[in-house]
Scaffold this motif. Structure first.
Motif, PDB file in Angstrom:
ATOM      1  N   ILE A  22     -78.283 -47.848 -15.250  1.00 52.22           N
ATOM      2  CA  ILE A  22     -77.007 -48.505 -15.578  1.00 52.22           C
ATOM      3  C   ILE A  22     -76.491 -49.306 -14.391  1.00 52.22           C
ATOM      4  O   ILE A  22     -75.850 -50.349 -14.568  1.00 52.22           O
ATOM      5  N   ARG A  23     -76.774 -48.853 -13.173  1.00 58.22           N
ATOM      6  CA  ARG A  23     -76.358 -49.628 -12.005  1.00 58.22           C
ATOM      7  C   ARG A  23     -77.115 -50.953 -11.923  1.00 58.22           C
ATOM      8  O   ARG A  23     -76.639 -51.914 -11.329  1.00 58.22           O
ATOM      9  N   ALA A  24     -78.323 -50.975 -12.532  1.00 60.59           N
ATOM     10  CA  ALA A  24     -79.103 -52.216 -12.600  1.00 60.59           C
ATOM     11  C   ALA A  24     -78.795 -52.988 -13.878  1.00 60.59           C
ATOM     12  O   ALA A  24     -79.462 -53.978 -14.176  1.00 60.59           O
ATOM     13  N   ASN A  25     -77.795 -52.511 -14.622  1.00 60.34           N
ATOM     14  CA  ASN A  25     -77.356 -53.133 -15.872  1.00 60.34           C
ATOM     15  C   ASN A  25     -78.421 -53.073 -16.972  1.00 60.34           C
ATOM     16  O   ASN A  25     -78.434 -53.895 -17.886  1.00 60.34           O
ATOM     17  N   ARG A  26     -79.299 -52.074 -16.883  1.00 65.36           N
ATOM     18  CA  ARG A  26     -80.306 -51.860 -17.932  1.00 65.36           C
ATOM     19  C   ARG A  26     -79.760 -50.791 -18.883  1.00 65.36           C
ATOM     20  O   ARG A  26     -80.100 -49.614 -18.800  1.00 65.36           O
ATOM     21  N   VAL A  27     -78.907 -51.217 -19.773  1.00 65.35           N
ATOM     22  CA  VAL A  27     -78.160 -50.309 -20.640  1.00 65.35           C
ATOM     23  C   VAL A  27     -79.086 -49.524 -21.563  1.00 65.35           C
ATOM     24  O   VAL A  27     -78.925 -48.309 -21.737  1.00 65.35           O
ATOM     25  N   ARG A  28     -80.051 -50.194 -22.170  1.00 60.88           N
ATOM     26  CA  ARG A  28     -80.962 -49.515 -23.090  1.00 60.88           C
ATOM     27  C   ARG A  28     -81.769 -48.435 -22.361  1.00 60.88           C
ATOM     28  O   ARG A  28     -81.934 -47.317 -22.862  1.00 60.88           O
ATOM     29  N   ALA A  29     -82.252 -48.756 -21.168  1.00 59.33           N
ATOM     30  CA  ALA A  29     -83.013 -47.778 -20.385  1.00 59.33           C
ATOM     31  C   ALA A  29     -82.143 -46.583 -20.033  1.00 59.33           C
ATOM     32  O   ALA A  29     -82.588 -45.435 -20.071  1.00 59.33           O
ATOM     33  N   CYS A  30     -80.886 -46.858 -19.691  1.00 56.24           N
ATOM     34  CA  CYS A  30     -79.943 -45.782 -19.386  1.00 56.24           C
ATOM     35  C   CYS A  30     -79.810 -44.839 -20.572  1.00 56.24           C
ATOM     36  O   CYS A  30     -79.871 -43.615 -20.425  1.00 56.24           O
ATOM     37  N   MET A  31     -79.637 -45.407 -21.767  1.00 56.91           N
ATOM     38  CA  MET A  31     -79.463 -44.584 -22.954  1.00 56.91           C
ATOM     39  C   MET A  31     -80.712 -43.755 -23.250  1.00 56.91           C
ATOM     40  O   MET A  31     -80.624 -42.574 -23.602  1.00 56.91           O
ATOM     41  N   LEU A  32     -81.880 -44.351 -23.046  1.00 61.10           N
ATOM     42  CA  LEU A  32     -83.130 -43.627 -23.287  1.00 61.10           C
ATOM     43  C   LEU A  32     -83.302 -42.464 -22.311  1.00 61.10           C
ATOM     44  O   LEU A  32     -83.728 -41.368 -22.695  1.00 61.10           O
TER      45      LEU A  32
END
Length: 202
Positions: free
Chosen positions: A90-100
């Motif tokens: 999420i700090r890298a703004n990878r929202v989908r990866a964060c959720m996974l």
């Protein structure tokens, strides 16, 4: 010149403050420290009781499923890695990866609870109960108390997963993710200490 120096010092202080700030919500950290204090008192009480009844504690420890306890330890360590990766995502703004990654942590929490419930069932089958002896009282109380904390952590992560799905977190705003991660790491840390103290230490 003095004003420039003062500004530089102020900027340096602000930068240091930003680096040392606790991740997540301050209120949750107060709760985490309170929870750690409660567990510390319980662990100290266990250690003192063990010191006074070492033969009883050693004989009862032999009945525990150490392999199952070790597997659960590895499961929780893996789940902590997952929430750490969620924070990095999420700090890298990878929202989908964060959720996974959060979903992975939740799933590992479910595995932990399932395995621990199976262990509780085995414990009951061999006659372990709160009133049986001092060791059983501590073992069942400590592990069930921790069990409930894992369940609470999963509820918190469920809310964060829902909010992530709704797009409420980003690189600029993700306090909820950090808060959930901090609580999850606390639950993991407590289990590692509990595992060593109750399952391993002789």
């Amino acid at each position: 010149m003095n004003s420039i120096t003062l500004s530089a010092r102020t900027a340096g202080s602000s930068s240091r403050g930003a680096r040392t700030a606790l991740p997540g919500d301050l209120a949750v950290w107060i709760f985490i420290f309170a929870e750690l204090l409660v567990f510390a008192v319980l662990f100290l009480a266990y250690a003192l009781a063990r010191r006074s009844h070492i033969d009883l504690f050693n004989s009862e420890q032999a009945l525990l499923d150490r392999q199952g306890g070790l597997i659960n330890t590895l499961v929780l360590i893996s789940s902590s890695y997952a929430v750490a990766c969620a924070g990095a995502a999420i700090r890298a703004n990878r929202v989908r990866a964060c959720m996974l990654w959060l979903c992975g942590a939740w799933a590992l929490g479910a595995v932990f609870l399932t395995l621990k419930a199976m262990e509780f069932s085995h414990d009951a089958a061999i006659g372990m109960q709160l009133s049986r002896n001092l060791f059983d009282m501590f073992y069942l109380s400590l592990t069930f108390f921790h069990f409930m904390h894992v369940l609470m952590a999963m509820v918190i992560v469920s809310v964060v997963i829902h909010n992530t799905w709704l797009g409420r977190y980003s690189a600029a705003s993700h306090v909820g993710v950090e808060t959930a991660s901090s609580y999850w790491h606390m639950v993991d840390l407590v289990w590692i200490i509990l595992f060593v103290l109750v399952y391993v230490l002789h």
